[in-house]
Design a protein around this motif. Sequence first.
Motif, short mmCIF file in Angstrom:
data_model
loop_
_atom_site.label_atom_id
_atom_site.label_comp_id
_atom_site.label_asym_id
_atom_site.label_seq_id
_atom_site.Cartn_x
_atom_site.Cartn_y
_atom_site.Cartn_z
N GLU A 1 34.57 -20.91 110.90
CA GLU A 1 35.52 -20.28 110.44
C GLU A 1 36.06 -19.19 111.55
O GLU A 1 37.01 -18.44 111.23
N ILE A 2 35.43 -19.06 112.63
CA ILE A 2 35.85 -18.07 113.57
C ILE A 2 37.11 -18.45 114.43
O ILE A 2 37.95 -17.77 114.47
N THR A 3 36.87 -19.70 114.83
CA THR A 3 37.96 -20.28 115.81
C THR A 3 38.98 -21.05 115.08
O THR A 3 40.03 -21.06 115.65
N LYS A 4 38.93 -21.14 113.61
CA LYS A 4 39.82 -21.66 112.81
C LYS A 4 40.46 -22.89 113.59
O LYS A 4 41.57 -23.37 113.71
N THR A 5 39.52 -23.80 114.03
CA THR A 5 39.89 -24.98 114.51
C THR A 5 40.29 -26.22 113.69
O THR A 5 40.79 -27.14 113.83
N ALA A 6 39.97 -25.95 112.39
CA ALA A 6 40.43 -26.81 111.23
C ALA A 6 40.95 -26.17 109.92
O ALA A 6 40.51 -24.69 109.76
N SER A 7 42.15 -26.67 109.50
CA SER A 7 42.80 -25.86 108.73
C SER A 7 42.76 -26.89 107.41
O SER A 7 42.29 -28.08 107.32
N PRO A 8 42.63 -25.99 106.19
CA PRO A 8 42.38 -26.98 104.86
C PRO A 8 43.35 -28.31 104.70
O PRO A 8 44.53 -27.94 105.07
N LEU A 9 43.01 -29.29 104.40
CA LEU A 9 43.82 -30.19 104.09
C LEU A 9 44.07 -30.63 102.68
O LEU A 9 43.23 -30.34 101.69
N ILE A 10 45.36 -30.72 102.36
CA ILE A 10 46.00 -30.85 101.17
C ILE A 10 45.84 -32.52 100.88
O ILE A 10 46.73 -33.02 101.46
N THR A 11 45.00 -32.92 100.38
CA THR A 11 44.80 -34.12 99.79
C THR A 11 44.54 -34.71 98.58
O THR A 11 44.25 -34.00 98.00
N ARG A 12 44.90 -35.94 98.48
CA ARG A 12 44.83 -36.53 97.28
C ARG A 12 43.69 -37.34 97.23
O ARG A 12 43.19 -38.20 96.48
N SER A 13 42.73 -37.26 98.56
CA SER A 13 41.69 -38.16 98.63
C SER A 13 40.46 -37.33 98.32
O SER A 13 39.96 -36.64 99.10
N THR A 14 40.25 -37.18 97.00
CA THR A 14 39.36 -36.42 96.26
C THR A 14 38.85 -36.90 94.98
O THR A 14 39.23 -38.00 94.55
N ARG A 15 37.61 -36.26 94.62
CA ARG A 15 37.10 -36.74 93.44
C ARG A 15 37.36 -36.01 92.30
O ARG A 15 37.42 -34.83 92.06
N CYS A 16 38.09 -36.74 91.27
CA CYS A 16 38.81 -36.05 90.26
C CYS A 16 37.83 -36.19 88.81
O CYS A 16 37.60 -37.29 88.59
N ALA A 17 37.96 -35.30 87.86
CA ALA A 17 37.23 -35.26 86.63
C ALA A 17 38.34 -35.94 85.74
O ALA A 17 39.64 -35.16 85.62
N ILE A 18 38.12 -36.76 84.89
CA ILE A 18 38.94 -37.19 83.82
C ILE A 18 38.63 -36.35 82.38
O ILE A 18 37.29 -36.27 82.07
N ASN A 19 39.77 -35.67 81.83
CA ASN A 19 39.30 -34.65 80.52
C ASN A 19 39.24 -35.68 79.39
O ASN A 19 39.90 -35.57 78.56
N ILE A 20 38.25 -36.67 79.44
CA ILE A 20 38.00 -37.42 78.24
C ILE A 20 36.35 -37.55 77.88
O ILE A 20 35.64 -37.58 79.06
N LEU A 21 35.90 -37.51 76.81
CA LEU A 21 34.65 -37.65 76.59
C LEU A 21 34.28 -38.93 75.59
O LEU A 21 35.07 -39.25 74.62
N GLU A 22 33.55 -39.70 75.98
CA GLU A 22 33.28 -41.17 75.63
C GLU A 22 32.53 -40.96 73.93
O GLU A 22 31.45 -40.35 74.18
N LEU A 23 32.95 -41.67 73.23
CA LEU A 23 32.32 -41.93 71.95
C LEU A 23 31.03 -42.67 72.20
O LEU A 23 31.15 -44.15 72.30
N ILE A 24 29.99 -42.29 72.22
CA ILE A 24 28.75 -43.25 72.32
C ILE A 24 28.02 -43.57 71.27
O ILE A 24 26.95 -44.63 71.26
#
Length: 697
Positions: A362-385
Motif C-alpha cells: 500500500e506504500i508504493t501503490k503499484t496496484a489499484s483496485p479493480l472494478i470487476t464483476r469477477s467476484t463471489r456474489c451472495a443471492i438474497n434467497i433462503l431455501e425452504l428445506i
Amino acid sequence: MQLLSSTNNFKNGIYWCLRESGPGNCPQYVHELATACGPNFSFVSIEGFDQLLDRDLWQTLKKDSAAFNHNRSSEIRDTSALSQTFDSSLVVDASSDAVEWSIVQHRLTEYSKRLDLPAPKIERSELEWQMDRRGLASIIDRKFSLTVSGCLLFTTSPQRFFPSATIQLIFRGPQSWLRSLDEDMTNDAGVDQTVRLVNGHLYRQITEVTDILAFINKPFRLKGEVSESVYPYPPLAIKEILVNAIAHRDYTCREPVIIEIEPAYLRITSPGGLVDDVRKQVQSESLEDQITKSNKRGIKGYRNPVIADLLYGSGAMDKEGSGLADVYKWVKANAGTVTFGPSDENDHFTVTIYSRKEAVDEITKTASPLITRSTRCAINILELIDFPQIVYSATTEYWNGKGVWEATQSAWLPSFCLRSGRLWSFSNLNDRHNPLSKAIENGTQEVMKTTDFISIEDGRWFVDLMNRNLYQHFKSIGLICDEKRRRAYFPAIKDSDQPRVYRYQARTKKATRTVVKPHIGSKGGIIYWEHQSFNFRLERLGDTWGLFINPGYAFTTGGWKYLVSPERANILSTKRASRDYNQTVHNSTYFWVQVLAGTNDNGIIVLQTAPSPPDLPKSTQNLNTSTDISSDEVMDSFRLKLPRIAFSDVLPTASLNDVVLDDEFIEPEYEFEEMDDISLEEELEALVKKQKSEIRE
C-alpha cells in the motif's frame, strides 16, 4: 474399464499387488484403471502371494472370529469393531431424527448425477437405504443408525456429537487492514485480532468459510505495460486446501481446523498428519519435495474415505491425488508461494499460501483496485428445506380471519387461510386442543398431501398459507408485519424517543446495528421514524421454494405504525435505499437472516409459533385475550406438536467472471417525480406535515 459404471467403480475395491517394484513400473492401462476407480483402487506391496494368503490374510481372519459370522441380523451390536475407518463407525444416539433429509436428498442427487448413477427417490426408506449403501448409516434389524460421516455431513448440529468438528478463523493484522476487509470487523478493544467460529454440517462449513474468505481475496488491477487482473490468492487453491482440510482431518482429535489470515499469508492447519498409505508412498522424502521438486502426482490416501467420496460426488473435491500438486501449480502461476506438510510429530497438517506482494504493497501503490464483476456474489434467497407433508382442511362458516378469531375467542391461533369455504392449516384440525376446532364444522375434516395442495391454482394457496406462517414468525420475534406490502420492520422502543439498537453475530464477530431512529424536524421534535425493513416473497424455484429477502426502509410517524404517505412509501424507501451499494446491501441481507434465525445457530431458520412479544404495540398483537390462563399449559403443549417449517440461513453464492476496466466511478442518478431539487429528509418532513393537516381537516 467397461464394467466401471455397472459396478459403481468397483465399490468393494481393486487391490493391485506389487512385488519389489513400485507403481511407476506398472503398464499405462493400470494407471488408467486406477484413475477411473478413484479411492476404490489401491496398490498393495507384498512379499509374495503365498505369504499374502497364508500369513497376512488367513492368520488375521483366524484371530477375528466375528469375520466368519455371515448372518447380518446376528452381527455384534458394536459394529465399530468391524469398521475399517473412523468415519464409517456408528455414532451412539445419532438417530434419523437428527438428519436433515432435504439435504440428504439434494446431495445424493448431486452425487448420482456426477457419477452417472440412477437418481435416488424422495421416499424416506429409499434415502435411508442409499445412506446405508454409501457408508453414511447402517440398517440392522430395521434399526437405522448414523455413522460418523453421515452425522458430520447431514445433521444440523454434528457438534453435539463431535464438539471439535468446527473451523476457527483467526483474522490477524492492523486495525486498518481488518476494517478494509469488512466493515463488521471492528474491534473497540484495539486488539489486532478477530476470531470467528464456524459450526454446522460439513457442507455448511465449506460454504460459509468460502464466503468469508472471499472478502480477503478481492481482485485488484495490476498496472504495467499491459494491465492485468489478479487475485492475492488463486481462488481454486483456497477451495482445494479448505476442502482437503475438512475431508482429511482427524475427527478423533479434540481440536478444530484453524485458518489464520494475515495480510501476507493464509494458513490452514488441520488435526491429523499423513495417513500410512501416503507415508509409504513418500517414504523418506518429504511430501512437499515429492510434489514441488520431483513433480510427482497421484500420491493419495484417505483417512475418511466415506466423507471424501461424498464430497467428490458433490463436486467439492477431486480424488486423483493431484490436489496439492494443483495448488502448487496455481499459486506459482499467480506469483505466490506455498508450503505444506505434516508437523514433526505427524499430528497436524499445515498448508500456508503467501500472497502476491503487490496485494499488500500500500506504500508504493503499484496496484489499484479493480472494478470487476469477477467476484463471489451472495443471492438474497433462503431455501425452504423443511415443511409439513400434510395439510388439514375443514368446512367453516366464516369468510374472513376476523370471524375465526371471534369464534375461537383465543389469545393465539395456529396459522390458517380461508379458501373455497374451507379453513386450511398445517395444524391438526382433528386435535381437540387445537383452538381452530371451534371455527370449523366437526366431521368435515379432511387431509391432503402438501404436494397436491401446492398444485392448486399454481401454488397460490400454498403461498398464502406459508405467508401467514411467516407473518406469525415475524411477530413472534418482535417485528411489525405490513402484510399488504409484504414488509417487516422493527418498531421503536416502547415509550421512548431513543434509537433502537440490535446486537447480532456478523460474519466475523459480534456487531450492533441501529434499526430504528427518530428524525428531528427543523423546529425540534420528532417528525418521523426511520425503520430498517425488508420486503419478502415466497417463490417456486424449479423443484424447490425460496424466500426472497430485499432490505429496505419504512417511515412512520408513530414509531411502529402510521406509515408516512403510504401511497408513496415505496418511492421513498427506494430513494433511501439508493444510497446503499453492494457491500451495504449484502451486510443488511445477512443481518436480516440473523434476525430471522434468532438464537438458532444450527444453520436453519425454524418458524416460531409463539404469540407476539408483550412489549409490541397492542394493535400488532392478537386482541382476543379471554382465554383462561389455566389453559396456557395445554396451549403450549399443543404448539410443541405443530409440524416444523424451516429455511436455510445460508445465502447461496455464485461467481461472475466478466471483468470491466478500472473506469472512474460515477454515482448513479435516479429520477423521482418532482424530487430532484429536494432532499429525502425535507421531502419526508413536508409529507408528514401535509398528512397531519389532512387528518385535522
